[in-house]
Design a protein around this motif. Structure first.
Motif, PDB file in Angstrom:
ATOM      1  N   THR A 149       0.859  -1.176   0.000  1.00  0.00           N
ATOM      2  CA  THR A 149       0.000   0.000   0.000  1.00  0.00           C
ATOM      3  C   THR A 149       0.894   1.223   0.000  1.00  0.00           C
ATOM      4  O   THR A 149       1.997   1.193   0.545  1.00  0.00           O
ATOM      5  CB  THR A 149      -0.929   0.008   1.227  1.00  0.00           C
ATOM      6  N   LEU A 151       2.393   4.940   0.832  1.00  0.00           N
ATOM      7  CA  LEU A 151       2.455   6.012   1.811  1.00  0.00           C
ATOM      8  C   LEU A 151       3.611   6.900   1.402  1.00  0.00           C
ATOM      9  O   LEU A 151       4.769   6.464   1.406  1.00  0.00           O
ATOM     10  CB  LEU A 151       2.680   5.491   3.227  1.00  0.00           C
ATOM     11  N   GLN A 230       4.582  -2.600   7.270  1.00  0.00           N
ATOM     12  CA  GLN A 230       3.937  -1.762   8.270  1.00  0.00           C
ATOM     13  C   GLN A 230       4.013  -2.444   9.623  1.00  0.00           C
ATOM     14  O   GLN A 230       3.693  -3.623   9.758  1.00  0.00           O
ATOM     15  CB  GLN A 230       2.470  -1.511   7.912  1.00  0.00           C
ATOM     16  N   THR A 235      -4.217   2.933  13.727  1.00  0.00           N
ATOM     17  CA  THR A 235      -4.503   4.190  13.050  1.00  0.00           C
ATOM     18  C   THR A 235      -5.828   4.108  12.295  1.00  0.00           C
ATOM     19  O   THR A 235      -6.367   3.025  12.069  1.00  0.00           O
ATOM     20  CB  THR A 235      -3.376   4.531  12.061  1.00  0.00           C
ATOM     21  N   THR A 239      -3.719   3.228   8.266  1.00  0.00           N
ATOM     22  CA  THR A 239      -2.627   3.996   7.656  1.00  0.00           C
ATOM     23  C   THR A 239      -1.316   3.727   8.374  1.00  0.00           C
ATOM     24  O   THR A 239      -1.257   3.801   9.600  1.00  0.00           O
ATOM     25  CB  THR A 239      -2.926   5.503   7.734  1.00  0.00           C
ATOM     26  N   PHE A 244      -3.868   9.340  10.242  1.00  0.00           N
ATOM     27  CA  PHE A 244      -4.670   9.175   9.029  1.00  0.00           C
ATOM     28  C   PHE A 244      -3.781   9.582   7.862  1.00  0.00           C
ATOM     29  O   PHE A 244      -2.699  10.163   8.058  1.00  0.00           O
ATOM     30  CB  PHE A 244      -5.954  10.014   9.081  1.00  0.00           C
ATOM     31  N   PRO A 245      -4.164   9.277   6.636  1.00  0.00           N
ATOM     32  CA  PRO A 245      -3.281   9.540   5.505  1.00  0.00           C
ATOM     33  C   PRO A 245      -2.919  11.016   5.377  1.00  0.00           C
ATOM     34  O   PRO A 245      -3.787  11.890   5.520  1.00  0.00           O
ATOM     35  CB  PRO A 245      -4.102   9.071   4.298  1.00  0.00           C
ATOM     36  N   PRO A 246      -1.636  11.333   5.135  1.00  0.00           N
ATOM     37  CA  PRO A 246      -1.259  12.729   4.876  1.00  0.00           C
ATOM     38  C   PRO A 246      -2.009  13.278   3.671  1.00  0.00           C
ATOM     39  O   PRO A 246      -2.172  12.589   2.665  1.00  0.00           O
ATOM     40  CB  PRO A 246       0.245  12.636   4.597  1.00  0.00           C
ATOM     41  N   VAL A 247      -2.484  14.493   3.789  1.00  0.00           N
ATOM     42  CA  VAL A 247      -3.241  15.131   2.712  1.00  0.00           C
ATOM     43  C   VAL A 247      -2.621  16.488   2.416  1.00  0.00           C
ATOM     44  O   VAL A 247      -2.381  17.281   3.336  1.00  0.00           O
ATOM     45  CB  VAL A 247      -4.733  15.305   3.102  1.00  0.00           C
ATOM     46  N   SER A 362       2.523  14.246  -1.458  1.00  0.00           N
ATOM     47  CA  SER A 362       3.274  13.003  -1.367  1.00  0.00           C
ATOM     48  C   SER A 362       3.703  12.505  -2.731  1.00  0.00           C
ATOM     49  O   SER A 362       4.595  11.678  -2.857  1.00  0.00           O
ATOM     50  CB  SER A 362       2.435  11.931  -0.665  1.00  0.00           C
TER      51      SER A 362
END
Length: 367
Positions: A149, A151, A230, A235, A239, A244-247, A362
């Protein structure tokens, strides 16, 4: 430690996860709790029987052995292994474990890797100590796809793919989140088994279940082929690392791990699978470490070549530190090993090339 307190572990004192042998010479009761779906049943926690004279023979491939002690004052002991021809190896010392959460850990030794071909083990330790055996994949090879996944452009193998257990409702408490301040690099201090995912599961099982941490201590684990796994969970949406996912280039708080005792809040732990006391990690593993440091520092605004004043948000204690450090920089350990630690500055320098502060998406980071 008084001599009268020492004793050889028998089946009655050998633990298998939460199960303990009830009779000497009989199998340990209790079902394997790790049904991982796509992986089937992962036989990492092995039932044990006593073979007499304190020698314990697992009922499956013997990869690692972990030992817990009655108290921190009694962390001492030794272990040896038996082989199919009846021979027994030399005694090896049990080393105190230096990876830890900020509180709530059992007194324990580092995982010991069994020699190739070993079929049993014997532990000489204080009375009340317990040993647990783990499989590192030396049995029949498993055919499965780990997948990944994304990141920050990093291809990370998710927890479900390598077989992590469900940490919800484990009594450890709700996960905590704090802004990122530092990155700490470790080694697992035990060699990687042939099935890398099984080695990660063994560490997870030891941390989460045997030691009572509720989960694995590290945020990310890197194997000798450079694959990134991971680690810590808890989370939103699973994530890695972050709450939570960086935005939009904004890094959310980091889930608190359990890798550097007393300074885990806001401290991202990356651990390389292996023991680098005498030999360094592979180039692939070092390259993956650099990629992780570059991506994480770019997203969080941490300067990989800079210094920080680390401030623990719980209690307020402060100390000056490199922003990206080896575990030994925090004190009290030789981690990440004498053959790897000299590469810390190289990792900082190369990670800083193309380092981009917080404020970019990202997508700027290549995989």
């Amino acid at each position: 430690m008084p001599v009268s307190r020492r004793g050889f572990l028998t089946a009655a004192s050998v633990g298998v996860g939460a199960a303990v042998a009830s009779t000497v010479g009989g199998p340990v009761a209790g079902a394997n709790p790790f049904d991982t779906g796509s992986l089937g049943v992962a036989q990492d926690l092995l039932r044990s029987v006593s073979t007499g004279s304190g020698m314990i023979q697992p009922n499956g491939p013997l990869g690692y052995v972990g030992v817990t002690f009655p108290s921190v004052e009694e962390i001492a002991g030794r272990i040896r292994f038996a082989f199919p021809d009846g021979s027994v190896g030399d005694w090896l010392p049990l080393e105190a474990m230096d990876t830890a959460p900020d509180s709530g850990s059992a007194a324990a030794a580092e995982l010991v890797s069994a020699p190739e071909g070993a079929v049993g083990y014997e532990v000489d330790a204080p009375q009340g100590s317990r040993a647990t055996a783990f499989d590192d994949g030396r049995g029949a090879p498993r055919n499965y796809s780990l997948g990944s996944t994304g990141l920050l452009g990093l291809p990370i193998i998710p927890r479900a793919a390598w077989g992590a257990g469900d940490v919800s409702g484990n009594g450890w408490g709700a996960p905590q989140f704090f802004p990122a301040q530092a990155i700490t690099i470790h080694h697992t201090a035990t060699p990687a088994g042939p099935d890398r995912a099984a080695s990660v599961r063994a560490i997870y099982n030891y941390h989460a279940n045997t030691l009572g941490w509720g989960d694995i201590g590290y945020h990310l684990i890197i194997d000798p082929e450079g694959r990134i796994y991971q680690g810590r969970g808890g989370t939103v949406g699973g994530t890695p690392v972050f709450q939570f996912p960086p935005v939009g280039g904004i890094a959310p708080p980091v889930v608190t791990g359990g890798h550097t005792a007393g300074v885990n809040n806001g401290n991202i732990g990356i651990s390389l699978l292996g023991d680098f006391t005498g030999a360094p990690p592979t180039a692939a593993a070092v390259g993956a470490t650099i990629n992780c440091v570059r991506a994480l520092t770019g997203a969080t605004g941490i300067n990989p070549r800079g210094g920080i004043i680390y401030r623990n948000p719980q209690g307020g204690a402060t100390r000056p530190m490199p922003a990206v450090s080896g575990h030994r920089d925090w004190g009290g350990t030789a981690c990440p090993g004498n053959a790897f630690y000299p590469q810390m500055q190289f990792i900082r320098d190369i990670a800083s090339q193309g380092w981009i502060p917080t404020g970019v998406s990202s997508a700027a980071f290549g995989s």
